[in-house]
Design an enzyme around this catalytic site. Sequence first.
Site, short mmCIF file in Angstrom:
data_model
loop_
_atom_site.label_atom_id
_atom_site.label_comp_id
_atom_site.label_asym_id
_atom_site.label_seq_id
_atom_site.Cartn_x
_atom_site.Cartn_y
_atom_site.Cartn_z
N VAL A 6 0.82 -1.22 0.00
CA VAL A 6 0.00 0.00 0.00
C VAL A 6 0.85 1.27 0.00
O VAL A 6 0.35 2.35 -0.29
CB VAL A 6 -0.99 0.04 1.19
CG1 VAL A 6 -2.03 -1.06 1.06
CG2 VAL A 6 -0.26 -0.02 2.53
N ASN A 61 -7.69 -0.92 5.24
CA ASN A 61 -7.49 -1.66 6.49
C ASN A 61 -6.03 -2.01 6.78
O ASN A 61 -5.68 -2.26 7.93
CB ASN A 61 -8.33 -2.96 6.42
CG ASN A 61 -7.97 -3.93 7.51
OD1 ASN A 61 -8.38 -3.78 8.66
ND2 ASN A 61 -7.21 -4.97 7.15
N SER A 67 -8.25 3.15 15.13
CA SER A 67 -7.99 2.40 16.36
C SER A 67 -8.55 3.21 17.52
O SER A 67 -8.82 4.41 17.40
CB SER A 67 -6.48 2.22 16.53
OG SER A 67 -6.14 1.81 17.84
N TYR A 88 2.31 5.03 15.75
CA TYR A 88 1.03 4.34 15.56
C TYR A 88 -0.13 5.25 15.96
O TYR A 88 -1.11 5.40 15.22
CB TYR A 88 1.00 3.05 16.38
CG TYR A 88 -0.23 2.21 16.17
CD1 TYR A 88 -0.30 1.32 15.10
CD2 TYR A 88 -1.32 2.31 17.03
CE1 TYR A 88 -1.44 0.55 14.89
CE2 TYR A 88 -2.45 1.55 16.83
CZ TYR A 88 -2.51 0.66 15.76
OH TYR A 88 -3.63 -0.09 15.55
N LYS A 100 -2.93 6.81 13.39
CA LYS A 100 -4.34 6.49 13.58
C LYS A 100 -5.16 7.74 13.85
O LYS A 100 -6.36 7.78 13.54
CB LYS A 100 -4.50 5.46 14.70
CG LYS A 100 -3.93 4.08 14.37
CD LYS A 100 -4.54 3.50 13.09
CE LYS A 100 -4.08 2.07 12.83
NZ LYS A 100 -4.66 1.50 11.60
N THR A 106 -5.89 -10.65 16.91
CA THR A 106 -5.24 -10.98 15.64
C THR A 106 -3.74 -11.13 15.90
O THR A 106 -3.24 -10.72 16.95
CB THR A 106 -5.46 -9.87 14.59
OG1 THR A 106 -4.70 -8.72 14.96
CG2 THR A 106 -6.93 -9.51 14.46
#
Length: 271
Positions: free
Chosen positions: A76, A103, A154, A171, A175, A206
């Site tokens: 991506v 995603n 998130s 992160y 987000k 996950t």
Amino acid sequence: MGTLDGKVAFITGAARGQGRSHAIKLASEGADIIALDLCAQIPTVEYAMSTPDDLDITIKEVEALGSKIVASQGDVRDPEAVSSALARGEETLGRRVDIVLANAGIMPLGVNVNTHEAFLDVIDVNLTGVHNTVDAAVPSLLENQGGSIVITSSSQGLKGTGGMGGVNAAYTAAKHGVVGLMRNYANWLGPQNIRVNTIHPTGVATPMIQNPIIEQFYSDPNADFDAVRNIMPVPFIDPIDVSNAIAFLVSDAGKYITGVTFPVDAGFNAR
């Protein structure tokens, strides 16, 4: 009859985890799937990433439901790879995309890697990758005169609790950043009947968060477990819990929902 009969959904990060779950859920509602996943390791990511075998499982699960799927391996971070995967899927399926699920994401923690390089990779995948995905799909959505985009953010896209700086800050920043993208896109695309929302899960069961590196990270005596605890008595939610919410957002049941930050977080953000 499914709620998404005749629709085509483009899903990044589709080889496993949330992405696979979303593909299966939308296929169960009648959608055909265009799937994209790197299926390779990024050096700064400390846990094992998806593989071609993982993507093959997604293909089989979708086909078992009677839906079609066109799956590609690609990054991506590379806009040409994203555009090519989408174009190949549309050509094969004979229809332009209606639904976009941006995603794909990574979460290195800087435990055993160069934190500066990891910081840049997180921003590039989790933020720039979302831009590349949406940018590739917008011409099709405009031609269709409508559609739905859901960007995976998130709980950390709404709060910064539990952060320890470093790569973890990247992160959280990424987000949060996709919320800005979503709001810009919602204003831009809304007049063309294209809805854009972000979804904000708490921790999802996950491989991205259930791995030895996460365990090592939270073995730090300075780690703040309480800061990442949900109100409801569950440590994690399941991927299908997020998929069910997305299926609602992209269906006619959510036809007037756009520009929102949609939490699926067991109360995390209410703390």
